[in-house]
Write a protein that holds these residues in place. Sequence first.
Motif, PDB file in Angstrom:
ATOM      1  N   ILE A 232      39.687 -50.586  10.165  1.00  0.00           N
ATOM      2  CA  ILE A 232      39.289 -51.222   8.756  1.00  0.00           C
ATOM      3  C   ILE A 232      37.888 -51.129   8.694  1.00  0.00           C
ATOM      4  N   LEU A 233      37.364 -50.521   7.729  1.00  0.00           N
ATOM      5  CA  LEU A 233      36.072 -50.361   7.111  1.00  0.00           C
ATOM      6  C   LEU A 233      35.643 -51.168   5.950  1.00  0.00           C
ATOM      7  N   SER A 246      34.585 -60.449   6.270  1.00  0.00           N
ATOM      8  CA  SER A 246      35.179 -60.165   7.645  1.00  0.00           C
ATOM      9  C   SER A 246      35.685 -61.563   8.368  1.00  0.00           C
ATOM     10  N   GLU A 247      34.453 -62.475   8.274  1.00  0.00           N
ATOM     11  CA  GLU A 247      35.026 -63.544   8.695  1.00  0.00           C
ATOM     12  C   GLU A 247      36.254 -64.435   8.112  1.00  0.00           C
ATOM     13  N   THR A 278      40.213 -46.240  18.429  1.00  0.00           N
ATOM     14  CA  THR A 278      40.971 -47.664  18.694  1.00  0.00           C
ATOM     15  C   THR A 278      40.822 -48.246  17.458  1.00  0.00           C
ATOM     16  N   PRO A 279      41.540 -49.557  17.306  1.00  0.00           N
ATOM     17  CA  PRO A 279      41.462 -50.265  16.207  1.00  0.00           C
ATOM     18  C   PRO A 279      40.071 -51.028  16.000  1.00  0.00           C
ATOM     19  N   TYR A 280      39.646 -51.245  14.885  1.00  0.00           N
ATOM     20  CA  TYR A 280      38.265 -51.915  14.877  1.00  0.00           C
ATOM     21  C   TYR A 280      38.143 -52.595  13.208  1.00  0.00           C
ATOM     22  N   MET A 281      37.392 -53.527  13.158  1.00  0.00           N
ATOM     23  CA  MET A 281      37.042 -54.043  11.948  1.00  0.00           C
ATOM     24  C   MET A 281      35.333 -53.914  11.695  1.00  0.00           C
ATOM     25  N   MET A 282      34.914 -53.017  10.859  1.00  0.00           N
ATOM     26  CA  MET A 282      33.698 -53.046  10.714  1.00  0.00           C
ATOM     27  C   MET A 282      33.193 -52.985   9.293  1.00  0.00           C
ATOM     28  N   ASP A 296      40.153 -40.177   9.210  1.00  0.00           N
ATOM     29  CA  ASP A 296      41.810 -40.109   9.221  1.00  0.00           C
ATOM     30  C   ASP A 296      42.494 -41.440   9.713  1.00  0.00           C
ATOM     31  N   GLY A 297      42.998 -41.805   8.946  1.00  0.00           N
ATOM     32  CA  GLY A 297      43.831 -43.368   9.265  1.00  0.00           C
ATOM     33  C   GLY A 297      43.096 -44.614   8.899  1.00  0.00           C
ATOM     34  N   VAL A 298      41.843 -44.569   8.702  1.00  0.00           N
ATOM     35  CA  VAL A 298      40.801 -45.430   8.420  1.00  0.00           C
ATOM     36  C   VAL A 298      41.321 -46.152   6.865  1.00  0.00           C
ATOM     37  N   VAL A 299      41.219 -47.694   7.146  1.00  0.00           N
ATOM     38  CA  VAL A 299      41.495 -48.409   5.801  1.00  0.00           C
ATOM     39  C   VAL A 299      40.294 -48.729   5.418  1.00  0.00           C
ATOM     40  N   ILE A 300      39.703 -48.056   4.246  1.00  0.00           N
ATOM     41  CA  ILE A 300      38.492 -48.406   3.705  1.00  0.00           C
ATOM     42  C   ILE A 300      38.622 -49.183   2.496  1.00  0.00           C
ATOM     43  N   VAL A 301      37.862 -50.317   2.694  1.00  0.00           N
ATOM     44  CA  VAL A 301      37.766 -51.549   1.491  1.00  0.00           C
ATOM     45  C   VAL A 301      36.643 -51.354   0.764  1.00  0.00           C
ATOM     46  N   ASP A 302      36.518 -50.972  -0.277  1.00  0.00           N
ATOM     47  CA  ASP A 302      35.573 -51.087  -1.207  1.00  0.00           C
ATOM     48  C   ASP A 302      35.410 -52.356  -2.225  1.00  0.00           C
ATOM     49  N   LEU A 303      34.651 -53.210  -1.449  1.00  0.00           N
ATOM     50  CA  LEU A 303      34.214 -54.463  -1.975  1.00  0.00           C
ATOM     51  C   LEU A 303      33.640 -54.577  -3.432  1.00  0.00           C
TER      52      LEU A 303
END
Length: 1212
Positions: A232-233, A246-247, A278-282, A296-303
Amino acid sequence: MARIFEYFVVCGIGTEIRTLDGNRGYHGAGVMYMPSFLDQYPPSNHTLYPPPPPQLPTCVLPAGVEFYGSGFDSNDPSTFPRSYPIVLTEGDASKIYVSCIAFRDPVCEDIAEAYRIPVNSYADKCICLVSRSPSFQILRDALEEIFVLCFSSSGSSKPLWDVIAYSVSNVPLPTPGKDRVLFAIENSLLSVEVPPKEGLPHADISFQPLLQCLDVDNVILLFTAVLLERRILLRSNMYSLLTLVSEAICHLIYPFRWQHVYIPLLFFSGVDYIDAPTPYMMGLHSGVDTYGLTMDGVVIVDLEHNRITTTEEIPPIPEPEYSTLRGEVMKLLHPNVVGIDQMKASRANVSDQYPRGGNRPWGEEHNIQLRFTFLKFFASILGGYRNFIENTATQVFNSQAFLKKRSRSTNQPPDPMISQFLDSQGFLDYLERGLGSEENNNNLLDKLQDAIGRGQNPLSVLPSLMAELEIITISDPGVGISGSGAKYCYDRFPANVRTEEQEEKRKQILAAASGALEYSGRHTNSSLSVHAGNDSKAESLSPRERAAERERMVLDIKVKLQGLWVRLVNLGQTDDPLSSFEYGTILALIESDAEGIGGSGFVECIREHIHSGLNCQLSEEQFIAVKELLKTTINLATSRNDMATVRDALEVSAEMYKKDMNNVSDYVQRHLRSLSIWEELRFWEGYFDCLLDRYSSKSTNYATLVTTQLIVVATHMAGLGLHDTDAWYMIETIAGKNNIGYKHIIKLRGYLSHVRLMFVGYWGIHSVKLQSASTLGLPSPRAQDASDGAQQPAEASGIGRSWVQSMFSRDTSIRAKSFGRVGTWTSDSASSENGTSRKQDLSAAGQKKMQTSIRTLRGHSGAVTALHCVTKREVWDLVGDREDAGFFISGSTDCMVKIWDPSLRGAELRATLKGHTRTVRAISSDRGKVVSGSDDHSILVWDKQTTQLLEELKGHNAQVSYVRMLSGERVLTAAHDGTVKMWDVRTDTCVATVGRCSGAVLCMEYDDSTGVLAAAGRDAVANIWDVRAGRQMHKLMGHTKWIRSIRMVGDTVITGSDDWTARIWSVSRGQCDAVLACHAGPILCVEYSSADKGIITGSSDGLLRFWENDDGGLRCIKNVTIHTASILSIDAGEHWLGVGAADNSMSLFHRPQERLGGFSNAGSKMAGWQLYRTPQKTAAMVRCVASDLERKRICSGGRNGLLRLWDATINI
């Protein structure tokens, strides 16, 4: 007493200025610079407190430090101070909470003078409060009060650092649910409290930003992605939003915890971390460019734009839980709209269970309601889960039985979202925390399920807040009584008082920086060593001046090494570190310095790299470079008896690592096994004494101290792979000399055996004692770098040598020496069944002949990602062989396709095809055309003779992974969107979507004679279609992870998977006939030998295995271990077999023809394959390999953009 504030830290431009690229010195106002620690309280020399995290400066100023011509301007918002929180995660998964204020502050005069920075310049500075408590609000309030107090026109009643020291040292952490602490910073009163432990975890943030940036559907989508542990980005142009969102999402998944990499605010130079597998949250600032990353496969969250994108489908939350969750959140956000049709009485009844927010501003009550809504979701979706907890030796939770029970209760098939969630690390961690622990007594999820089951008010599980908190007041007795009403005012944030030692060190560094600038201005073409070596001037210098001159020379060498090291580890993907200027210069510095300054300085560079918090993970090429440099450093230090450098090199080698194919860390230390110093008891005794001196303390029990340091020694011995008997002998000898008790001896022996067992279990056993010059090492079943064994370090570049020569040569007759190296070369022959190998002896003439059979083809400017050999079958013509049979066609990250003709030595490049806009992934050809597929989602068709672009086929929605030219002007393609399409080149149209997979297609086979198609990929299913009939024949399920390779011959399909197995399937029956499970890593390629009716498999463990039928089953009858890295390609013909591996090694096998009347081994035909030849191996990382068995050629494409063509028939 636990304190709420652990540290106050100031970060910014320090005395040693370096750009983000590692260049030392000041390079102008438009360049970004590395931040450093400037000041802190408690001070760094305080023995009672551990130091703050070394990565703190990089994290609090993620963009780096910039210089400006002006400071704060009330008319320019870009100059305003910024306040934002960040969260750091330590190795034990504990969190550190930091509140930051970044602002422009004047550059110190001595730094500006030393580096010749323009007068009245400003630079970014950041002040931080660091805490272990997630009390974001009080951290921010306290820090802002300190900042305002510093720049207040009325000033403070005592020095600012005294105010900071008292606040950090004396404000305690409140007892949860019992205390409220009141304290003051000057005249501002602040309070802090912590909620009871029995309720929801402490979350001192507002959840409103999350709901303002994303709508309800996207919040739930992000929540689902976090639960399923995706990559997750988060993107935003505001630092605070990245941390708060994130929190917030981490709190919404309570009682579960995020178990993977967590970097809410990623520093800009760490953008490559996004490609981690590997899974991450950044969280990443939206201004940072991510072009060139695969994502590839990254969930991009545009706030900023309320948008979530990903290339992989996220299974939705099942009904009725989704509608209930969405409705509850909507009711909280828009109560007047959701309940507009309800009677007032009914709304009043609802408010008994759910307090009304009404139109009141968002507050803590809304936060609790939101968190409780998601907790109720878990109570519903995991209803009755405690009945399926087993805690047996094999499993903790019976997920299959739980899914069946839920399926019966909902009359729905098992839901993929829930099944994936039950397999997650977060769910497993929750079960393990709850079993037999005190945490189970405060489990709100279980309490909520029980309350709902009894028909009670769900909110009754939360603790009552009616208890009166005890007030604890902290007062500063020094406020207001400082002399005669003196006030302290500042025009910049003041520096803390420095010790004499700190002040002296600061002056030395700045003097060296100033001297280096003056020197470079006067002598642009001469080095510092030549200047220092001027005999006439040296005679006129006093001993103190000579010592100062030498110290300045040492500092200059170390600074240059630091810059070279940073550039080396930041080389691009297409650069080869072993042939770079940086590598050559560092190697020459290490070799040319008789005093060891170069070697010790290089080790110090690595140590600073580690302590600065930068990533210690290396690429394959960087790993080889670091390993060879450390080997050279240790060898030379050993010859000088410089044990300090050897000890330091040993320690840093235990930190630097690369990841193997199973994402397991392979440390540099393991590859230093060949050095003889590790066999010497005197070294380990000296190292042990050094550890004792370093960590000795009067308050520590001596036996415990000795045991602890011996464990450190044992860990290094195991990391090096020392034989268990030798290691234990040396440890026992050292223990005996230090007179520790029998109990401690038993503890040491148990620890060493445990570490050894884990080491051998993964890397294998080292069964042969070390011999003089041979590098035996531990035979790894995983991927290793290509330079292990007899591979020597690459020769230092001529430019680097001349630079070092000028630096060190006082006497040219003494310094002049040859820097050339004679590379030794050995080749392993074919292995016997037990896997042992013997070395072949080659004469010098033979080596020379073999080297002429290797050609390097240059032309690509990026990594080679696709390689295809034009076979005789593809271009067969009635007239005979066409001239293009045997051509190689390559594709690269430079977006180009190139055609190579091996028959033209020295002019192999025939054509360059341009048209793609992203990386080329797949290539095929026929008599007249070349077809290529790319990450730009397109398929391009070219005329092979004229190189003109004929057609562009568009229809895929993701990168194209496979292309194949078929008869009748047709093209078959597959992509990561899961589709397989058939195209008609003549009409430029997609004539049919042959099939659809539920995941990306990674491999495919098609039999043009029968019309049967087999495709597989990330969904771990092999799909079989009858293209001519337009129907799917079978879904072959059995693999548990990605299928990487597939081969179809007649009625047989062979698949190789990341689950370490290969499977044999029957196309007609749709069943699995055999499972081949002898590899110790993912199987990357499979091949079928038609003549023998046998199977060959290659894996990331570096092994090549030959299988044949035996009484109706399959057995492995031959293992080949000459390759040390992943097997990428296997191509079998009637009598020849070509193999290529990721370590740039190749091998050609031959199966002699059976002569009439000869003696044949009918029981083991596959064992007849014998190694025919293998060429010299060079250090490079290979991405793809292709073979031309007709002409006995093998070609490999590397990450450095080079093709390596081996012609095995030349000069035999």
